[in-house]
Write a protein that holds these residues in place. Structure first.
Motif, PDB file in Angstrom:
ATOM      1  N   LEU A  18       0.836  -1.202   0.000  1.00 17.37           N
ATOM      2  CA  LEU A  18       0.000   0.000   0.000  1.00 17.37           C
ATOM      3  C   LEU A  18       0.873   1.255   0.000  1.00 17.37           C
ATOM      4  O   LEU A  18       0.639   2.192  -0.783  1.00 17.37           O
ATOM      5  CB  LEU A  18      -0.927  -0.013   1.216  1.00 17.37           C
ATOM      6  CG  LEU A  18      -1.881   1.171   1.368  1.00 17.37           C
ATOM      7  CD1 LEU A  18      -3.194   0.703   1.995  1.00 17.37           C
ATOM      8  CD2 LEU A  18      -1.289   2.273   2.219  1.00 17.37           C
ATOM      9  N   ASN A  19       1.876   1.281   0.863  1.00 14.57           N
ATOM     10  CA  ASN A  19       2.762   2.448   0.931  1.00 14.57           C
ATOM     11  C   ASN A  19       3.529   2.650  -0.367  1.00 14.57           C
ATOM     12  O   ASN A  19       3.660   3.782  -0.844  1.00 14.57           O
ATOM     13  CB  ASN A  19       3.726   2.323   2.110  1.00 14.57           C
ATOM     14  CG  ASN A  19       3.027   2.539   3.443  1.00 14.57           C
ATOM     15  OD1 ASN A  19       1.991   3.190   3.517  1.00 14.57           O
ATOM     16  ND2 ASN A  19       3.594   1.985   4.488  1.00 14.57           N
ATOM     17  N   MET A  20       4.027   1.574  -0.964  1.00 14.71           N
ATOM     18  CA  MET A  20       4.767   1.715  -2.225  1.00 14.71           C
ATOM     19  C   MET A  20       3.875   2.266  -3.329  1.00 14.71           C
ATOM     20  O   MET A  20       4.293   3.158  -4.075  1.00 14.71           O
ATOM     21  CB  MET A  20       5.386   0.382  -2.643  1.00 14.71           C
ATOM     22  CG  MET A  20       6.568  -0.012  -1.774  1.00 14.71           C
ATOM     23  SD  MET A  20       7.504  -1.419  -2.387  1.00 14.71           S
ATOM     24  CE  MET A  20       6.333  -2.727  -2.291  1.00 14.71           C
ATOM     25  N   VAL A  21       2.657   1.757  -3.441  1.00 14.55           N
ATOM     26  CA  VAL A  21       1.737   2.258  -4.470  1.00 14.55           C
ATOM     27  C   VAL A  21       1.398   3.724  -4.202  1.00 14.55           C
ATOM     28  O   VAL A  21       1.343   4.539  -5.131  1.00 14.55           O
ATOM     29  CB  VAL A  21       0.470   1.377  -4.543  1.00 14.55           C
ATOM     30  CG1 VAL A  21      -0.610   2.026  -5.387  1.00 14.55           C
ATOM     31  CG2 VAL A  21       0.826  -0.001  -5.089  1.00 14.55           C
ATOM     32  N   THR A  22       1.207   4.075  -2.951  1.00  9.79           N
ATOM     33  CA  THR A  22       0.915   5.464  -2.599  1.00  9.79           C
ATOM     34  C   THR A  22       2.077   6.376  -2.982  1.00  9.79           C
ATOM     35  O   THR A  22       1.876   7.445  -3.571  1.00  9.79           O
ATOM     36  CB  THR A  22       0.604   5.583  -1.097  1.00  9.79           C
ATOM     37  OG1 THR A  22      -0.552   4.796  -0.799  1.00  9.79           O
ATOM     38  CG2 THR A  22       0.368   7.025  -0.685  1.00  9.79           C
ATOM     39  N   TYR A  23       3.307   5.962  -2.654  1.00 10.76           N
ATOM     40  CA  TYR A  23       4.475   6.789  -2.982  1.00 10.76           C
ATOM     41  C   TYR A  23       4.689   6.887  -4.495  1.00 10.76           C
ATOM     42  O   TYR A  23       5.075   7.935  -5.006  1.00 10.76           O
ATOM     43  CB  TYR A  23       5.734   6.263  -2.297  1.00 10.76           C
ATOM     44  CG  TYR A  23       5.678   6.389  -0.787  1.00 10.76           C
ATOM     45  CD1 TYR A  23       5.187   7.535  -0.168  1.00 10.76           C
ATOM     46  CD2 TYR A  23       6.095   5.342   0.033  1.00 10.76           C
ATOM     47  CE1 TYR A  23       5.125   7.653   1.204  1.00 10.76           C
ATOM     48  CE2 TYR A  23       6.033   5.451   1.410  1.00 10.76           C
ATOM     49  CZ  TYR A  23       5.550   6.613   1.990  1.00 10.76           C
ATOM     50  OH  TYR A  23       5.495   6.724   3.357  1.00 10.76           O
ATOM     51  N   LEU A  24       4.407   5.809  -5.227  1.00 12.86           N
ATOM     52  CA  LEU A  24       4.488   5.872  -6.689  1.00 12.86           C
ATOM     53  C   LEU A  24       3.461   6.851  -7.243  1.00 12.86           C
ATOM     54  O   LEU A  24       3.747   7.612  -8.177  1.00 12.86           O
ATOM     55  CB  LEU A  24       4.290   4.484  -7.305  1.00 12.86           C
ATOM     56  CG  LEU A  24       5.473   3.541  -7.215  1.00 12.86           C
ATOM     57  CD1 LEU A  24       5.054   2.123  -7.626  1.00 12.86           C
ATOM     58  CD2 LEU A  24       6.620   4.036  -8.080  1.00 12.86           C
TER      59      LEU A  24
END
Length: 151
Positions: A18-24
């Protein structure tokens, strides 16, 4: 106890996704980070009559505690699903259930605290919420599926 640990591991992996997709998304659209986690901490502290300190100290505490609320939600959703969710559900079904559980676990408290009002969200706001939670669901379901196979 094994189910709880499996759920916590799945929730941790899902939260990372979730965090990686948000940061992307933030990088791709050049959008700022959401302030809702920090505002949630502030509203929760007000509601519980907890003094976070002077303005600088309170700001720093909100900045640290806000993301921790997200981790607690992700870990909690994984553990709750592992304990109370359907056993050996197909990965696609577990993905949807985990995504909805994590999304409700973050959006409902923020709505109750009057930090946000989902009825006022734009399509882009909804996409910024749904897509990362789907990533959470995919990864958490895959991890749980793998861990359950080894039972």
């Amino acid at each position: 106890m094994r189910r709880i640990w499996s759920g916590l591991l799945a929730g941790a992996a899902g939260t990372s996704a979730l965090n990686m997709v948000t940061y992307l998304d933030m990088a791709g659209r050049a959008r700022p980070a959401s302030s809702t986690p920090q505002r949630s901490v502030g509203r929760l502290a007000e509601t519980l009559h907890v003094d976070l300190g002077d303005e600088e100290t309170a700001s720093n505490r909100r900045a640290g505690l806000g993301p921790l609320l997200g981790y607690a939600t992700g870990l909690g959703a994984g553990a709750l699903y592992a304990v109370a969710g359907p056993r050996r559900a197909p990965v696609w079904a577990a993905t949807g259930l985990l995504a909805m559980l994590a999304m409700a676990g973050s959006d409902a408290p923020m709505t109750l605290l009057k930090v946000t009002d989902p009825r006022q969200w734009s399509a882009a706001d909804w996409a910024s919420d749904i897509v990362p939670h789907l990533a959470y669901g995919v990864v958490a379901a895959a991890v749980l599926h793998r861990l359950q196979r080894s039972d």
